[in-house]
Write a protein that holds these residues in place. Structure first.
Motif, PDB file in Angstrom:
ATOM      1  N   TRP A 353      -1.323   3.535   6.552  1.00 39.06           N
ATOM      2  CA  TRP A 353      -1.184   3.573   5.264  1.00 39.06           C
ATOM      3  C   TRP A 353      -1.478   5.030   4.822  1.00 39.06           C
ATOM      4  N   ASP A 354      -2.173   5.808   5.726  1.00 47.41           N
ATOM      5  CA  ASP A 354      -2.475   7.302   5.520  1.00 47.41           C
ATOM      6  C   ASP A 354      -1.265   7.898   5.557  1.00 47.41           C
ATOM      7  N   LYS A 376      -5.468  -9.709   9.346  1.00 47.39           N
ATOM      8  CA  LYS A 376      -6.784  -9.749   9.832  1.00 47.39           C
ATOM      9  C   LYS A 376      -7.706  -8.650   9.573  1.00 47.39           C
ATOM     10  N   MET A 377      -7.318  -7.457   9.488  1.00 43.67           N
ATOM     11  CA  MET A 377      -8.070  -6.370   9.252  1.00 43.67           C
ATOM     12  C   MET A 377      -8.392  -6.234   7.828  1.00 43.67           C
ATOM     13  N   GLY A 378      -7.777  -7.043   7.039  1.00 44.99           N
ATOM     14  CA  GLY A 378      -8.121  -7.031   5.504  1.00 44.99           C
ATOM     15  C   GLY A 378      -7.507  -6.017   4.534  1.00 44.99           C
ATOM     16  N   ALA A 384      -7.071   1.086  -0.157  1.00 44.67           N
ATOM     17  CA  ALA A 384      -7.920   2.364  -0.266  1.00 44.67           C
ATOM     18  C   ALA A 384      -6.884   3.533  -0.125  1.00 44.67           C
ATOM     19  N   ARG A 385      -5.537   3.400  -0.102  1.00 40.69           N
ATOM     20  CA  ARG A 385      -4.510   4.476  -0.242  1.00 40.69           C
ATOM     21  C   ARG A 385      -3.639   4.121  -1.106  1.00 40.69           C
ATOM     22  N   VAL A 411       0.441  -7.181  -0.993  1.00 37.18           N
ATOM     23  CA  VAL A 411      -0.536  -6.212  -0.694  1.00 37.18           C
ATOM     24  C   VAL A 411       0.140  -4.812  -0.332  1.00 37.18           C
ATOM     25  N   ILE A 412       1.078  -4.639   0.245  1.00 40.61           N
ATOM     26  CA  ILE A 412       1.931  -3.539   0.693  1.00 40.61           C
ATOM     27  C   ILE A 412       2.980  -3.105  -0.456  1.00 40.61           C
TER      28      ILE A 412
END
Ligand code: WT7
Length: 659
Positions: A353-354, A376-378, A384-385, A411-412
């Motif tokens: 995402w960075d 899984k990572m949330g 945040a990006r 989400v993406i």
């Protein structure tokens, strides 16, 4: 006859009703703007495939000389654009130099440690010409094979393009494969030169590459005469005088002028090894003209590329996805292709995402296993990006579960990006079944409809079409431009693997993909998974046999049988049943040692999740191990099926007790 299938995958349990039509503003700006447009193209291609492909070949590619026949089909051998003359690197580079694209970014590269580099088409062309001259100086001639064993650095693409420039088929071996696996592939391809790096950065560690090449060459691969080494990590390596050379030493003195070799449309472009259900990995052979056209068209229509897009495919160039959709398809279109060395890792799980934020990525193509890992990572990581630049998302490599699809969309994609779920294979060269993002309403879990020119069907083992919504074997009924032409040095295996399993229908041979699927009443395909003994672990293809041979090559192992078990993130994980030689006994140490042994025989992607020691394996009277039951035991399911095929059914109960 379909040989080794014993999987119970032909019945699908997936019933998905949600439909996501493309947004009007997306469709209006897309290359293919409506379902009607898609259907028109599809019908045109179906009724006269040769004219369809010939028109596109003429419009979209540069030919030094036109073909005199579009398709020569002598099953199972196809020739496309017979006597046409073409060069892949010319189509990816030279022809853009006479346009404004000369100074457009061809490759934007970001390294794992955070270093970066951008190469314009002009710069990439110079580097490719220089390296093409380097290869010539090293004795590489048209037709010679070149091994490429590299991290994800721009030089990997440069080396590939340089090979195609001089007509030397490359064989890229994924940098995660071990020295043993590398040696097997170099030997089979009889590579003359290997291009590698001192090492690569992967998951916060430095991985060795050159030392693996050294080991491979110590134990065989005697065809290799020279090794060219890129300095990437600056780790200590040994250079063998007269055999090993630094890339930067050779490159700096090389001339940036090198005419593209005039290649025949059917000259081999590359060999890429992939796993099958039996024996050693197969060298899948792709040729020039048809592959160039098909990867060009699929990239253009499926990723809907526009000149100001930043397009990013997260695959590695060691796989077909990297070949077709990082290097050849995008560059042939004059697109900007982003190449990223890193993968999500402890020091930066949100690195993808960075990169999207940093470069304003517009089109993003990744694998379901990565999406599941992100779930899984949330959500915090992507949230945040700034991902607002994204306008189109894609997936490839394995079936995507609807939950992951919906998460990706929400989400993406911020609920605004179409998702193209693309079904294809190393063998098919390019995407075969896929939505066209401005045209096809999508459904989570369905790759939807075939690309124009692709005649796909679902049939039973006699080759007869099955009714809608009934599981069967996925087949392709008409040749397509980027189909594999043969298995390197093994035309019998080509015939046997892909053309023999399903009998001819009305005198027409069909291509057997090895997947099961169902087609619904709308004509949408729902891919269900492999029907042979091929596993799909995190989108990587591994054959049961390969893994079993790796295990039995350890002195402690008498017999091994390997199956796939469902895994939350990897899709499938490797589960091995092993019997030991007399003077060995089961222990945790031996268990670990065997896992490590498989890693050194094949590579880290092949590390078994579980090894279960067994006293005996379930066998038929003729001595064949019955994997079907082992699959059920590994997945902790009840044993269903006719146990009487097993000589001693008590073996099954014993195996169960130990799970
Ligand atoms: C196998 C081919 C093609 C590039 C990556 C893998 C599975 C691939 C999908 C998809 C369901 C898929 C199939 C196929 N597969 N894409 N969208 N939906 N399954 O190439 O290593 O040659 O593997 O991957 O089982 O046969 P590959």
């Amino acid at each position: 006859m379909v040989a080794s299938s014993e999987k119970n995958t032909v019945e699908s349990i997936l019933h998905e009703d949600r439909v996501f039509p493309p947004a009007a503003d997306f469709s209006n700006n897309a290359h293919i703007k409506s379902l009607q447009d898609y259907e028109q193209l599809y019908e045109k291609a179906k009724s006269d495939p040769e004219t369809f492909w010939a028109e596109l070949a003429e419009q979209e590619l540069h030919w030094f000389q036109k073909w005199d026949q579009v398709l020569d089909w002598k099953p199972p051998f196809a020739k496309w654009f017979v006597n046409g003359k073409i060069n892949m690197s010319y189509n990816c580079l030279d022809r853009h130099l006479t346009t404004w694209r000369r100074n457009k970014a061809a490759i934007i590269w970001e390294g794992e440690p955070g270093d970066s580099r951008t190469l314009t088409y002009g710069e990439l062309h110079r580097e490719v010409c220089q390296f093409a001259n380097v290869l010539k100086d090293m004795g590489v001639e048209k037709g010679d094979r070149v091994g490429i064993y590299m991290p994800m650095v721009p030089e990997a693409a440069i080396a590939m393009l340089a090979c195609t420039r001089i007509g030397a088929p490359h064989s890229v071996v994924f940098g995660g494969f071990s020295a043993e696996a590398l040696r097997d592939r170099l030997e089979d391809a009889e590579a003359k030169v290997v291009v590698t790096a001192d090492g690569g950065f992967r998951k916060d560690k430095i991985v060795p590459l050159k030392s693996e090449v050294d080991k491979a060459l110590e134990n065989g691969a005697s065809s290799v005469q020279k090794v060219i080494v890129i300095q990437r990590t600056k780790q200590d390596i040994t250079m063998v005088s007269g055999r090993d050379y630094w890339w930067h030493d050779l490159q700096k003195d090389a001339s940036p002028k090198c005419d593209a070799e005039v290649m025949d449309s059917e000259d081999p472009l590359f060999i890429l090894y992939t796993s099958g259900s039996t024996g050693k990995p197969k060298g899948v052979v792709h040729t020039t003209g048809g592959y160039n056209l098909y990867t060009h068209m699929t990239t253009k229509w499926i990723f809907d590329l526009k000149d100001n897009d930043v397009y990013w495919c997260t695959a590695d160039v060691g796989w077909i996805t990297g070949h077709s959709y990082i290097v050849y398809g995008p560059l042939s279109n004059g697109a900007t292709s982003l190449m990223y060395e890193g993968v999500p890792r402890p020091s930066n799980p949100g690195c993808f995402w960075d990169v999207v934020e940093k470069y304003g990525v517009n089109v993003f193509y990744t694998a379901p296993t990565a999406i599941r890992a992100f779930i899984k990572m949330g959500e915090e990581l992507p949230q945040a990006r700034d991902l607002s630049s994204l306008r189109l998302l894609g997936t490839v490599g394995e079936p995507i579960n609807p939950e992951a699809w919906i998460w990706y969309h929400r989400v993406i994609g911020g609920e605004k990006c179409p998702i193209v779920d693309t079904w294809w294979q190393t063998e098919t060269g390019g995407v075969m079944i896929t939505p066209l993002p401005g045209a096809t309403p999508t459904q989570p879990g369905s790759a939807t409809r075939p690309f124009p020119g692709i005649i796909a069907d679902v049939v039973d083992q006699n080759g007869n079409a099955v009714p809608d919504n009934t599981g069967g074997y996925l087949v392709i009924k008409h040749p397509w431009p980027s189909m594999l032409r043969t298995v390197y040095n093994n035309p019998e295996r080509f015939q046997k693997t892909y053309w023999d399993p399903i009998p001819e229908v009305e005198g027409k041979p069909v291509y057997f993909a090895g997947d099961s699927a169902r087609r619904d009443e709308k004509g949408y395909f729902w891919i269900m998974g492999r029907v042979d003994d091929v596993m799909n672990v995190s989108g990587h293809r591994l054959g049961s046999m390969e893994l079993e041979s790796a295990l039995v090559s350890h002195p402690a192992v008498a017999e091994a049988s390997v199956v796939g078990v469902p895994h939350e993130i990897k899709g499938e994980d490797i589960y091995a049943f092993v019997t030991l030689e007399d003077h060995y006994s089961p222990s945790n140490e031996l268990n670990k040692e065997l896992k490590q042994h498989v890693v050194s025989e094949i590579g880290a992607i092949a590390r078994p999740g579980t090894i279960q020691f067994a006293e005996a394996l379930p066998k038929t009277r003729s001595g064949k191990i019955v994997r079907r039951f082992l699959r059920q035991i590994a997945a902790d399911q009840d044993i269903v099926g006719d146990k009487s095929t097993v000589v001693d059914p008590s073996v099954l109960d014993k195996l169960r007790e130990k799970v």
